[in-house]
Scaffold this active site. Structure first.
Site, PDB file in Angstrom:
ATOM      1  N   THR A  73      23.682  22.171  34.112  1.00  0.00           N
ATOM      2  CA  THR A  73      24.453  22.179  32.719  1.00  0.00           C
ATOM      3  C   THR A  73      23.048  21.707  31.676  1.00  0.00           C
ATOM      4  O   THR A  73      22.580  22.344  30.680  1.00  0.00           O
ATOM      5  CB  THR A  73      25.527  21.589  32.383  1.00  0.00           C
ATOM      6  OG1 THR A  73      26.344  21.992  33.595  1.00  0.00           O
ATOM      7  CG2 THR A  73      26.032  22.166  31.063  1.00  0.00           C
ATOM      8  N   TRP A  75      19.909  20.836  32.035  1.00  0.00           N
ATOM      9  CA  TRP A  75      18.622  21.608  32.015  1.00  0.00           C
ATOM     10  C   TRP A  75      18.864  23.062  31.243  1.00  0.00           C
ATOM     11  O   TRP A  75      17.799  23.362  30.421  1.00  0.00           O
ATOM     12  CB  TRP A  75      18.369  21.617  33.523  1.00  0.00           C
ATOM     13  CG  TRP A  75      16.937  22.422  33.671  1.00  0.00           C
ATOM     14  CD1 TRP A  75      15.977  22.132  32.869  1.00  0.00           C
ATOM     15  CD2 TRP A  75      16.525  22.760  35.022  1.00  0.00           C
ATOM     16  NE1 TRP A  75      14.745  22.607  33.499  1.00  0.00           N
ATOM     17  CE2 TRP A  75      15.245  22.960  34.897  1.00  0.00           C
ATOM     18  CE3 TRP A  75      16.878  23.013  36.284  1.00  0.00           C
ATOM     19  CZ2 TRP A  75      14.373  23.509  35.665  1.00  0.00           C
ATOM     20  CZ3 TRP A  75      16.043  23.710  37.291  1.00  0.00           C
ATOM     21  CH2 TRP A  75      14.893  23.850  36.911  1.00  0.00           C
ATOM     22  N   HIS A 130      32.450  24.779  29.851  1.00  0.00           N
ATOM     23  CA  HIS A 130      32.581  24.612  31.190  1.00  0.00           C
ATOM     24  C   HIS A 130      33.941  25.586  31.542  1.00  0.00           C
ATOM     25  O   HIS A 130      34.318  25.424  32.746  1.00  0.00           O
ATOM     26  CB  HIS A 130      32.943  23.238  31.654  1.00  0.00           C
ATOM     27  CG  HIS A 130      32.036  22.295  31.779  1.00  0.00           C
ATOM     28  ND1 HIS A 130      30.580  22.726  32.337  1.00  0.00           N
ATOM     29  CD2 HIS A 130      31.527  20.760  31.325  1.00  0.00           C
ATOM     30  CE1 HIS A 130      29.864  21.770  32.303  1.00  0.00           C
ATOM     31  NE2 HIS A 130      30.383  20.430  31.738  1.00  0.00           N
ATOM     32  N   TYR A 218      20.327  27.298  40.292  1.00  0.00           N
ATOM     33  CA  TYR A 218      19.562  26.089  39.920  1.00  0.00           C
ATOM     34  C   TYR A 218      18.265  25.967  41.036  1.00  0.00           C
ATOM     35  O   TYR A 218      17.288  25.657  40.472  1.00  0.00           O
ATOM     36  CB  TYR A 218      20.539  24.879  40.091  1.00  0.00           C
ATOM     37  CG  TYR A 218      19.895  23.505  40.021  1.00  0.00           C
ATOM     38  CD1 TYR A 218      19.972  22.836  38.801  1.00  0.00           C
ATOM     39  CD2 TYR A 218      19.663  22.656  41.389  1.00  0.00           C
ATOM     40  CE1 TYR A 218      19.218  21.475  38.677  1.00  0.00           C
ATOM     41  CE2 TYR A 218      18.906  21.374  40.853  1.00  0.00           C
ATOM     42  CZ  TYR A 218      18.922  20.765  39.749  1.00  0.00           C
ATOM     43  OH  TYR A 218      18.244  19.623  39.684  1.00  0.00           O
TER      44      TYR A 218
HETATM   45  P1  A3P Z   1      21.769  15.201  40.689  1.00  0.00           P
HETATM   46  O1  A3P Z   1      22.859  14.242  40.382  1.00  0.00           O
HETATM   47  O2  A3P Z   1      21.625  16.010  42.042  1.00  0.00           O
HETATM   48  O3  A3P Z   1      20.558  14.359  40.431  1.00  0.00           O
HETATM   49  P2  A3P Z   1      24.884  18.938  34.668  1.00  0.00           P
HETATM   50  O4  A3P Z   1      23.666  18.798  34.086  1.00  0.00           O
HETATM   51  O5  A3P Z   1      25.248  20.078  35.135  1.00  0.00           O
HETATM   52  O6  A3P Z   1      25.887  17.708  34.748  1.00  0.00           O
HETATM   53  O7  A3P Z   1      24.356  18.639  36.247  1.00  0.00           O
HETATM   54  C1  A3P Z   1      23.647  17.418  36.477  1.00  0.00           C
HETATM   55  C2  A3P Z   1      22.351  17.431  37.775  1.00  0.00           C
HETATM   56  O8  A3P Z   1      21.318  18.202  37.157  1.00  0.00           O
HETATM   57  C3  A3P Z   1      22.148  16.168  38.109  1.00  0.00           C
HETATM   58  O9  A3P Z   1      22.008  16.399  39.411  1.00  0.00           O
HETATM   59  C4  A3P Z   1      20.882  15.748  37.419  1.00  0.00           C
HETATM   60  O10 A3P Z   1      19.982  14.756  37.890  1.00  0.00           O
HETATM   61  C5  A3P Z   1      20.457  17.202  37.213  1.00  0.00           C
HETATM   62  N1  A3P Z   1      19.305  17.478  36.012  1.00  0.00           N
HETATM   63  C6  A3P Z   1      19.451  16.924  34.824  1.00  0.00           C
HETATM   64  N2  A3P Z   1      18.657  17.037  33.987  1.00  0.00           N
HETATM   65  C7  A3P Z   1      17.543  18.219  34.678  1.00  0.00           C
HETATM   66  C8  A3P Z   1      16.543  18.585  34.329  1.00  0.00           C
HETATM   67  N3  A3P Z   1      15.814  18.646  33.176  1.00  0.00           N
HETATM   68  N4  A3P Z   1      16.090  19.511  35.166  1.00  0.00           N
HETATM   69  C9  A3P Z   1      16.529  19.434  36.539  1.00  0.00           C
HETATM   70  N5  A3P Z   1      17.762  18.955  36.733  1.00  0.00           N
HETATM   71  C10 A3P Z   1      18.146  18.075  36.043  1.00  0.00           C
END
Ligand code: A3P
Length: 322
Positions: A73, A75, A130, A218
């Site tokens: 989310t 990202w 969500h 993703y």
């Molecule tokens: P991990 O816990 O596996 O590291 P959301 O944004 O839906 O809450 O999801 C969080 C997940 O996205 C986390 O995964 C986080 O590290 C990862 N994430 C956050 N920012 C990101 C980015 N800019 N690019 C890729 N993944 C990212």
């Protein structure tokens, strides 16, 4: 007006009293989730969702950024925001440098007023949610709004969600056994779960209305961000010009929104999301590892088999691979 408010609040209470309830694992009696329209959620988000279902009026130019928690989310929000605002800001002035991406796009379940203000003032037409597809305010569907949805490998979502929940509650791994979280998740009991049903709802909708709902994964986006960012921009009606492509605009957006860049910004290392709220979340918790396959460090063979079997059963016939 006070009377109406009292009636509204008591109607809300009636709704909540009639819903199935479950206390979150490790939190005995606290962190209650409610099952509303087939999906589990916390009261705070559900109150906002019910209100939005009643009064929210979408505009056709609204773009909805939708996901289950922990699927990418943060990202996706950053990318969509950077794409839509690229004429307003450059790499040194983007609000993404000073705010966590969640604060750049109002959240349907919490920020209805801000969204309405954006409508009035022709602000940035982005909304995040969500909510499951079937729980979206009807107005969003009637207005034919574009929707972008991201999903992720279920095993990595489980591990990511586990750490997120644990860190929000400031619990150590010993005090927050992974197993308990895992078995609840498999039963569909997780914020916005059942995860498989959440994906299926948007997947079906994207089959019926492919020009309105973009389905992103993703892992694919990590493998070929350029392709997905280009597709995303085109889909939401902000395509890159040939000049922009030549000037490296796509690469700049990818770099700005990358995990490496965002997670190292001061705001995302020491800032807080919704600092005024009882459970404000430290921004750093949104940025953990961003690695594919971290689940292998947590799952037993039995857990792997259980999830694979569930996924196979739930997504049969869709061609979706999780
Ligand atoms: P991990 O816990 O596996 O590291 P959301 O944004 O839906 O809450 O999801 C969080 C997940 O996205 C986390 O995964 C986080 O590290 C990862 N994430 C956050 N920012 C990101 C980015 N800019 N690019 C890729 N993944 C990212």
């Amino acid at each position: 007006a006070e009377n109406l408010l009292t009636i509204f609040i008591s109607a809300m209470e009636d709704i909540f009293n009639s819903l199935p309830q479950k206390s979150s694992c490790w939190l005995k009696g606290k962190g209650i989730m409610y099952k509303y329209q087939g999906f589990w959620n916390i009261k705070d988000f559900l109150e906002g969702a019910i209100l939005a279902q009643q009064i929210f009026k979408a505009q056709p130019s609204d773009v909805l950024v939708s996901s289950c928690p922990k699927t990418g989310t943060t990202w996706l929000k950053a990318l969509v925001f950077a794409i839509v605002t690229r004429d307003k800001f450059d790499e040194s002035t983007s609000p993404l440098l000073t705010s966590v991406p969640h604060e750049c796009i109002p959240f349907l379940e919490k920020d209805l007023e801000q969204i309405q203000d954006n409508h009035k003032n022709s602000g940035i037409p982005l909304i995040a949610t969500h909510l499951a597809y079937t729980s979206l305010p009807k107005s969003l569907i009637a207005a034919n709004c574009k929707i972008v949805y991201i999903y992720r490998n279920v095993k990595d979502v489980i591990v990511s969600h586990y750490h997120f929940r644990r860190q929000i509650q400031k619990l150590s791994m010993e005090d927050a056994p992974f197993e308990e979280f895992f078995y609840d998740f498999c039963q569909g009991i997780s914020c916005c779960g059942p995860y498989w049903d959440h994906i299926l709802g948007y997947w079906k909708a994207s089959q019926e209305r492919p020009e309105r709902i973009l389905f992103l994964k993703y892992e694919d986006m990590k493998r070929d961000a350029r392709n997905d960012v280009k597709m995303l921009a085109e889909f939401i009606g902000y395509p890159f010009t040939i000049e922009e492509e030549k000037a490296g605009t796509i690469e700049n957006i990818i770099k700005l929104c990358s995990f490496e860049n965002l997670s190292n910004l001061e705001v995302n290392k020491s800032g807080k999301h919704r600092p005024e709220e009882p459970i404000s979340i430290e921004n750093r918790i949104y940025f953990r590892k961003a690695k594919d396959g971290d689940w292998e460090n947590y799952f037993t063979e039995e857990m792997k088999e259980k999830v694979d079997k569930l996924t196979h059963e739930q997504l049969r016939g869709t061609g979706l691979v999780l």
